[in-house]
Design an enzyme around this catalytic site. Structure first.
Site, short mmCIF file in Angstrom:
data_model
loop_
_atom_site.label_atom_id
_atom_site.label_comp_id
_atom_site.label_asym_id
_atom_site.label_seq_id
_atom_site.Cartn_x
_atom_site.Cartn_y
_atom_site.Cartn_z
N LYS A 171 1.38 -6.73 16.21
CA LYS A 171 1.34 -7.52 14.91
C LYS A 171 2.34 -7.30 14.12
CE LYS A 171 -0.02 -7.34 10.74
NZ LYS A 171 0.80 -8.23 10.14
N GLY A 202 -0.21 -12.66 11.77
CA GLY A 202 -1.41 -12.77 10.51
C GLY A 202 -1.17 -12.18 9.60
N GLY A 204 -1.79 -8.74 7.09
CA GLY A 204 -2.15 -7.28 7.27
C GLY A 204 -3.76 -7.06 7.12
N VAL A 207 -5.89 -9.27 10.20
CA VAL A 207 -5.57 -9.21 11.61
C VAL A 207 -5.28 -7.47 11.75
CG1 VAL A 207 -3.87 -9.44 13.42
CG2 VAL A 207 -4.32 -11.40 11.71
N GLU A 246 4.51 5.85 10.95
CA GLU A 246 6.07 5.85 10.43
C GLU A 246 6.02 5.17 8.74
OE1 GLU A 246 8.49 7.35 11.78
OE2 GLU A 246 7.75 7.93 13.75
N CYS A 280 13.81 2.51 5.04
CA CYS A 280 12.81 3.76 4.92
C CYS A 280 13.60 4.99 4.67
CB CYS A 280 11.75 3.70 5.98
SG CYS A 280 12.65 4.02 7.67
N GLU A 378 8.56 5.39 -4.04
CA GLU A 378 9.63 4.70 -3.38
C GLU A 378 9.83 3.27 -3.74
OE1 GLU A 378 8.23 3.17 0.50
OE2 GLU A 378 10.13 3.87 1.47
P1 NAD Z 1 3.11 -2.61 4.61
O1 NAD Z 1 2.44 -1.34 4.68
O2 NAD Z 1 2.69 -3.52 3.41
O3 NAD Z 1 2.72 -3.37 5.70
C1 NAD Z 1 3.09 -3.02 7.15
C2 NAD Z 1 2.33 -3.72 8.29
O4 NAD Z 1 1.05 -3.41 7.82
C3 NAD Z 1 2.66 -5.20 8.26
O5 NAD Z 1 2.51 -5.86 9.17
C4 NAD Z 1 1.43 -5.84 7.27
O6 NAD Z 1 1.01 -6.97 7.39
C5 NAD Z 1 0.31 -4.61 7.79
N1 NAD Z 1 -1.05 -4.58 6.78
C6 NAD Z 1 -0.86 -4.54 5.66
N2 NAD Z 1 -1.85 -4.40 4.82
C7 NAD Z 1 -2.83 -3.98 5.76
C8 NAD Z 1 -4.11 -3.37 6.04
N3 NAD Z 1 -4.74 -3.47 4.95
N4 NAD Z 1 -4.67 -3.09 7.18
C9 NAD Z 1 -3.86 -3.40 8.43
N5 NAD Z 1 -2.72 -3.78 8.31
C10 NAD Z 1 -2.10 -4.01 7.16
O7 NAD Z 1 4.76 -2.15 4.56
P2 NAD Z 1 6.09 -3.30 4.55
O8 NAD Z 1 5.68 -3.52 2.86
O9 NAD Z 1 5.68 -4.47 5.37
O10 NAD Z 1 7.05 -2.30 4.79
C11 NAD Z 1 7.68 -1.50 3.91
C12 NAD Z 1 7.39 0.00 4.02
O11 NAD Z 1 7.46 0.30 5.26
C13 NAD Z 1 8.02 1.01 3.19
O12 NAD Z 1 7.21 2.03 2.60
C14 NAD Z 1 9.02 1.59 4.17
O13 NAD Z 1 9.19 3.09 3.73
C15 NAD Z 1 7.97 1.67 5.54
N6 NAD Z 1 8.85 1.54 6.61
C16 NAD Z 1 8.72 2.86 7.35
C17 NAD Z 1 9.73 3.29 8.33
C18 NAD Z 1 9.56 4.51 9.24
O14 NAD Z 1 10.17 4.63 10.34
N7 NAD Z 1 9.12 5.56 8.72
C19 NAD Z 1 10.51 2.22 8.74
C20 NAD Z 1 10.46 0.88 8.17
C21 NAD Z 1 9.72 0.71 6.89
#
Ligand code: NAD
Length: 474
Positions: A171, A202, A204, A207, A246, A280, A378
């Site tokens: 996803k 979809g 978060g 899905v 991650e 990140c 962050e």
């Molecule tokens: P996010 O946590 O909002 O979303 C990540 C994924 O989770 C997306 O696919 C989203 O649709 C899904 N998601 C969102 N809410 C959910 C829920 N309640 N249940 C299940 N899935 C859900 O993060 P983002 O805004 O897409 O990305 C930015 C974040 O990712 C930053 O905090 C960044 O540091 C982190 N990041 C970490 C790494 C790493 O390798 N450590 C790499 C890239 C990004």
């Protein structure tokens, strides 16, 4: 090309979502909706997970050499999509073309090559005194990825998971789901058996949640925010799934007294400004000797103009828009907060309008205290916090005074810098101009995550050990 953005990929077929609904994908530079993907639902997830579960039985028994053969074929096809990948990252993420070529595209081919090479060399059997330990695949892996490196985060999970004999339901982020379609298309054309990889796009909350709690999912591999990662893990642990996370970061960059600061600026600005700071591992806290602050301020100001903000399709642009309105508003509110907290805005501004794209200028705060929210949370934008220290001991203490521990860097005399690097609580620490190593483990300490991606460690993450006590007398 055979990919189609308005389908899901389940059990070896491109198919419609049972929802009949779609999510629009916006270009953050033009604010135009230029593509749409299905808004998958729980029913789609159930079909995809069942397909992956059914495929696991035979895929897990396939010889590693056969999995490697198919992955090489996939990569060959995928590499032929280079121009489309670059074009889509410019459009869906707003990543400047200058950055997209290497970071969003070619490096993802390099990563895939590296996983293939490491898989061929990885010892999957170990002989102990009275047993043989085998590394076995885990089962169905739910891969949930963020928008900031749309393809990179997908490759980091899907490729090693499948090489190690698992099956996958992917996803991607609903904000940047498009390049994942090219990857899935390459898997399809390479001839992977039906069900080995499945794609459900979809939101978060719907899905992602359905995946984390599905009884036939064996492991959740998540990259995203610490907040969502924590919530998702709770769901996954209700049925004792393996969880790999991650998450976010607030990474320090220590400039040691007497370092050649001029040489360090490029590394600093590339890290915090490229990809509009939406990385990140971004080195978002710069720790400098108090006595050199004025000199360093002048140096930073001298180099900011090198980071041209503008149209991501222009080859001269280094910083494109941030990825969405939500990002624009979040980063703007942090810049406002920095001023309220009493930090000094050395360069940058509170953006006022996003009518012509979600652009934010490189922003540098000085006179920042590590206790301020701008130094602890962050921001995930092109915003640098400069913090002074009196002694190297204090610099190490400030570097470690954070809930995160993903990345760090130290610049200075090499041996001293290595000593300091060893004392920083982070999964990765860079010394001077030391380059990145694609085979090294990548992942966080503390609230930056659980588990590792990349190279050998990234492959092992998708295996579990089994001991067979085989030294029987007959
Ligand atoms: P996010 O946590 O909002 O979303 C990540 C994924 O989770 C997306 O696919 C989203 O649709 C899904 N998601 C969102 N809410 C959910 C829920 N309640 N249940 C299940 N899935 C859900 O993060 P983002 O805004 O897409 O990305 C930015 C974040 O990712 C930053 O905090 C960044 O540091 C982190 N990041 C970490 C790494 C790493 O390798 N450590 C790499 C890239 C990004």
């Amino acid at each position: 090309m055979a990919y189609n953005f308005d389908k899901l990929y389940i059990n070896g077929h491109w198919c419609d979502s049972t929802s009949g609904q779609f999510i629009e994908v916006e270009n953050p530079a033009t604010l135009k909706h230029f593509a749409k993907v299905p808004e998958g639902n729980e029913k789609d997830i159930d079909l995809a997970v069942r397909a992956a579960h059914a495929a696991f039985e035979s895929w897990s028994q396939t010889e590693l050499s056969e999995r490697i053969r198919l992955m090489k074929k996939m990569l060959e096809i995928f590499e032929s999509y280079k121009d489309q990948i670059i074009d889509l990252e410019v459009k869906e993420l707003g990543a400047p073309v200058s950055y997209s070529v290497q970071s969003h595209c070619v490096y993802q081919f390099t990563r895939t090559h590296s996983y293939i090479e490491c898989a061929a060399e990885l010892p999957l059997e170990q002989s102990l005194a009275q047993s043989t330990v085998y590394r076995e695949p885990i089962g169905v892996i739910a891969c949930i990825t963020p928008w900031n490196y749309p393809l990179g985060q997908v490759v980091q999970k899907v490729v090693p998971a499948i090489l190690m004999g698992n099956t996958v339901v992917l996803k991607p982020s609903q904000h940047t789901p498009l390049t994942a379609y090219l990857l899935i298309d390459a898997f399809d054309r390479a001839g992977f058996p039906a069900g080995v990889i499945n794609l459900v796009t979809g939101r978060g909350s719907a899905v992602g949640d359905a995946l984390a709690s599905h009884p036939l999912v064996d492991m959740v591999s998540f990259t995203g925010s610490t907040k969502v990662g924590a919530k998702l893990s709770q769901r996954a642990l209700e049925s004792i799934k393996r969880v790999s996370l991650e998450l976010g970061g607030k990474s320090p960059f220590i400039w040691l007294p007497g370092a050649d600061y001029e040489k360090a600026v490029g590394k600093l600005f590339d890290s915090i400004f490229l990809n509009s700071g939406q990385t990140c591992t971004a080195l978002s806290r710069l720790l400098v000797p108090e006595e050199d602050l004025e000199k360093i301020k002048a140096l930073l100001l001298k180099h900011v103009p090198d980071y041209v903000v503008g149209d991501p399709t222009d080859p001269k642009t280094k910083i494109g828009p941030v990825s969405s309105k939500a990002q624009f508003e979040k980063i703007s509110s942090y810049i406002k907060l920095g001023l309220e907290e009493g930090a000094n805005l050395l360069t940058g501004e509170i953006p006022t309008s996003c009518a012509n794209g979600y652009y934010i200028k490189p922003t540098i705060f000085t006179e920042v205290k590590n206790s301020m929210r701008i130094a602890r949370e962050e921001i995930f934008g092109p915003v640098l916090c400069v913090i002074t220290y009196k002694t190297v001991e204090e610099a190490i203490a400030i570097a470690n005074d954070t809930p995160y521990g993903l990345n760090a860097a130290v610049f200075g005399e090499k041996q001293k810098a290595i000593e300091v690097a060893k004392r920083i609580k982070a999964g990765n620490v860079y010394v001077n101009d030391g380059p990145r190593d694609v085979t090294a483990p990548f992942g966080g300490y503390k609230q930056s995550g659980i588990g590792r991606e990349g190279g050998y460690a990234g492959l092992l993450e998708f295996t579990q050990p089994k001991a067979i006590f085989d030294r029987s007398t007959f």
